[in-house]
Design a protein around this motif. Structure first.
Motif, short mmCIF file in Angstrom:
data_model
loop_
_atom_site.label_atom_id
_atom_site.label_comp_id
_atom_site.label_asym_id
_atom_site.label_seq_id
_atom_site.Cartn_x
_atom_site.Cartn_y
_atom_site.Cartn_z
N PRO A 69 0.81 -1.23 0.00
CA PRO A 69 0.00 0.00 0.00
C PRO A 69 0.84 1.28 0.00
O PRO A 69 0.41 2.30 -0.51
N VAL A 70 2.07 1.19 0.52
CA VAL A 70 2.87 2.42 0.61
C VAL A 70 4.19 2.36 -0.16
O VAL A 70 4.84 3.39 -0.34
N ALA A 71 4.62 1.18 -0.61
CA ALA A 71 5.94 1.06 -1.24
C ALA A 71 5.82 0.79 -2.73
O ALA A 71 5.03 -0.06 -3.17
N GLU A 72 6.66 1.48 -3.48
CA GLU A 72 6.73 1.28 -4.94
C GLU A 72 7.69 0.12 -5.21
O GLU A 72 8.69 -0.06 -4.50
N PHE A 73 7.47 -0.63 -6.30
CA PHE A 73 8.21 -1.88 -6.57
C PHE A 73 9.73 -1.72 -6.55
O PHE A 73 10.43 -2.51 -5.90
N ASN A 74 10.28 -0.74 -7.28
CA ASN A 74 11.74 -0.66 -7.40
C ASN A 74 12.41 -0.43 -6.04
O ASN A 74 13.49 -0.97 -5.77
N VAL A 75 11.80 0.39 -5.21
CA VAL A 75 12.38 0.67 -3.89
C VAL A 75 12.10 -0.50 -2.95
O VAL A 75 12.97 -0.94 -2.19
N TRP A 76 10.91 -1.05 -3.03
CA TRP A 76 10.53 -2.20 -2.19
C TRP A 76 11.41 -3.41 -2.46
O TRP A 76 11.78 -4.16 -1.57
N HIS A 77 11.80 -3.59 -3.74
CA HIS A 77 12.60 -4.76 -4.12
C HIS A 77 13.97 -4.73 -3.46
O HIS A 77 14.50 -5.78 -3.09
N ASP A 78 14.53 -3.54 -3.32
CA ASP A 78 15.85 -3.43 -2.67
C ASP A 78 15.93 -2.11 -1.89
O ASP A 78 16.59 -1.16 -2.32
N PRO A 79 15.28 -2.06 -0.72
CA PRO A 79 15.23 -0.80 0.02
C PRO A 79 16.61 -0.30 0.47
O PRO A 79 16.88 0.90 0.44
N GLU A 80 17.50 -1.23 0.84
CA GLU A 80 18.83 -0.80 1.29
C GLU A 80 19.58 -0.10 0.14
O GLU A 80 20.25 0.91 0.34
N ALA A 81 19.45 -0.68 -1.06
CA ALA A 81 20.11 -0.06 -2.22
C ALA A 81 19.56 1.33 -2.49
O ALA A 81 20.32 2.27 -2.78
N ALA A 82 18.24 1.49 -2.37
CA ALA A 82 17.65 2.81 -2.59
C ALA A 82 18.16 3.80 -1.55
O ALA A 82 18.48 4.96 -1.88
N ALA A 83 18.29 3.35 -0.31
CA ALA A 83 18.78 4.24 0.75
C ALA A 83 20.22 4.68 0.45
O ALA A 83 20.58 5.84 0.66
N ILE A 84 21.03 3.77 -0.07
CA ILE A 84 22.42 4.12 -0.42
C ILE A 84 22.43 5.16 -1.54
O ILE A 84 23.15 6.15 -1.50
N ALA A 85 21.61 4.96 -2.55
CA ALA A 85 21.58 5.90 -3.69
C ALA A 85 21.13 7.29 -3.24
O ALA A 85 21.69 8.31 -3.66
#
Ligand code: BDR
Ligand code: CA
Length: 322
Positions: A164-180
């Motif tokens: 309900p709150v997370a988009e696929f690309n970020v949900w798939h790898d949240p740690e990677a998104a946080a690093i970027a």
């Protein structure tokens, strides 16, 4: 330098809408597509590589180097989206296998090489989980000196899709998104809020599908693959979203989106909010900041609005070019 094409690299999980993004990037005269890197997401990474090579051949760009990247996210298992993108990950259009192989170096090595070799700073356009980008930033942090900006498709200000709150690309790898997000590179978030809105009307898709030019026809077939409604007008049913291609439009024509620089944090805690991009749109500090002090958060140029007609027109003009 004004007038010169913008050097770009797309990191993707092709993917119906990633394919639309590649077709656009190859054909837009203001963009210089220097490489494409692949990551597990919509389908497994080998499927992504195959789909990417096929699209580049159809688009008339068989020489753009393609790098195979991460097979899975940093912590999570790979979780595909084949129910959306078809069993081959790209709409099951029955396209022939590609005639060439990917680069003989992995995606992170290719990214480093192409970024540092570019005479002008590169704009990175991730349209997939950010695993490759995070590995690049952690392995070769010196690349940031020649990155102009990251414009990524991912996240959502309001409603998610994977949860309900997370988009696929970020949900798939949240740690990677946080690093970027925290890499210190200027970053634009082209999230679901704008992503969902840019839809090509059915009659235009129909026209693309009737083209004799293979790349243009492929764009039409990909757009028509998007979810359709049962019953009703068959031409309207062919209407399809640009999806990831909208993020590439935002690089070619940044005036088409309205952005605001806002603090954004990726929710990493296990539970229902994991993978959410928490965008702080409050006009003033709240009780949390008053009582506990301010926390340093990444500032992101978040796309809040998009000129739909402008991007549809831009896309159609661009992919209609041989
Ligand atoms: C994103 O997820 C993928 O399925 C699409 O290719 C797009 O990048 C949308 O949430
Ligand atoms: Ca994608």
């Amino acid at each position: 330098m004004a007038g010169q094409p913008i050097p770009v690299i797309i990191d993707c999980d092709t993917g119906v809408d990633d394919a639309l993004a590649l077709l656009f990037a190859v054909r837009h005269p203001g963009l210089d597509l220097r490489a494409v890197t692949c990551v597990a997401g919509n389908t497994d990474v080998d499927g992504v590589v195959r789909n990417t090579l096929t699209v580049l051949e159809r688009a008339g760009a068989p020489d753009v180097p393609v790098g195979r990247g991460a097979e899975r996210p940093l912590l999570e298992p790979a979780r595909s989206a084949r129910h959306v993108h078809g069993s081959d990950g790209m709409g099951d259009l029955g396209l022939p296998a590609p005639t060439r192989a990917p680069a003989d170096v992995d995606a992170v090595t290719l990214l480093r090489r192409e970024i540092l070799a570019s005479p002008r700073p590169v704009t990175l356009i991730p349209t997939a989980p950010l695993t490759n980008i995070a590995l690049l930033l952690r392995t070769h942090p010196e690349v940031t000196r020649n990155i102009e900006r990251i414009v990524f498709m991912g996240g959502a200000v309001t409603t998610g899709n994977a949860t309900p709150v997370a988009e696929f690309n970020v949900w798939h790898d949240p740690e990677a998104a946080a690093i970027a997000l925290t890499a210190g590179v200027p970053i634009t978030m082209y999230g679901l809020d704008v992503f969902m809105r840019v839809v090509v009307p059915g009659p235009e898709v129909h026209r693309l599908r009737g083209s004799t030019e293979p790349g243009t026809r492929l764009a039409g077939d990909l757009l028509a693959h998007r979810p359709t409604q049962q019953g009703g007008d068959p031409e309207a049913e062919e209407a399809g979203g640009l999806g990831d291609a909208g993020a590439v439009c935002a690089v070619a024509d940044p005036e088409g989106i309205v952005t605001r620089r806002l603090p954004v944090e990726v929710s990493l805690a296990p539970g229902p909010a994991r993978g959410q991009t928490i965008v702080d749109r409050r006009p003033r500090p709240g009780e949390s900041e008053i009582h506990e002090g301010r926390r340093e958060l990444a500032l992101v140029d978040v796309a809040l609005d998009v000129d739909v007609d402008r991007y549809v027109k831009l896309y159609l003009e661009t992919v209609g070019r041989p």
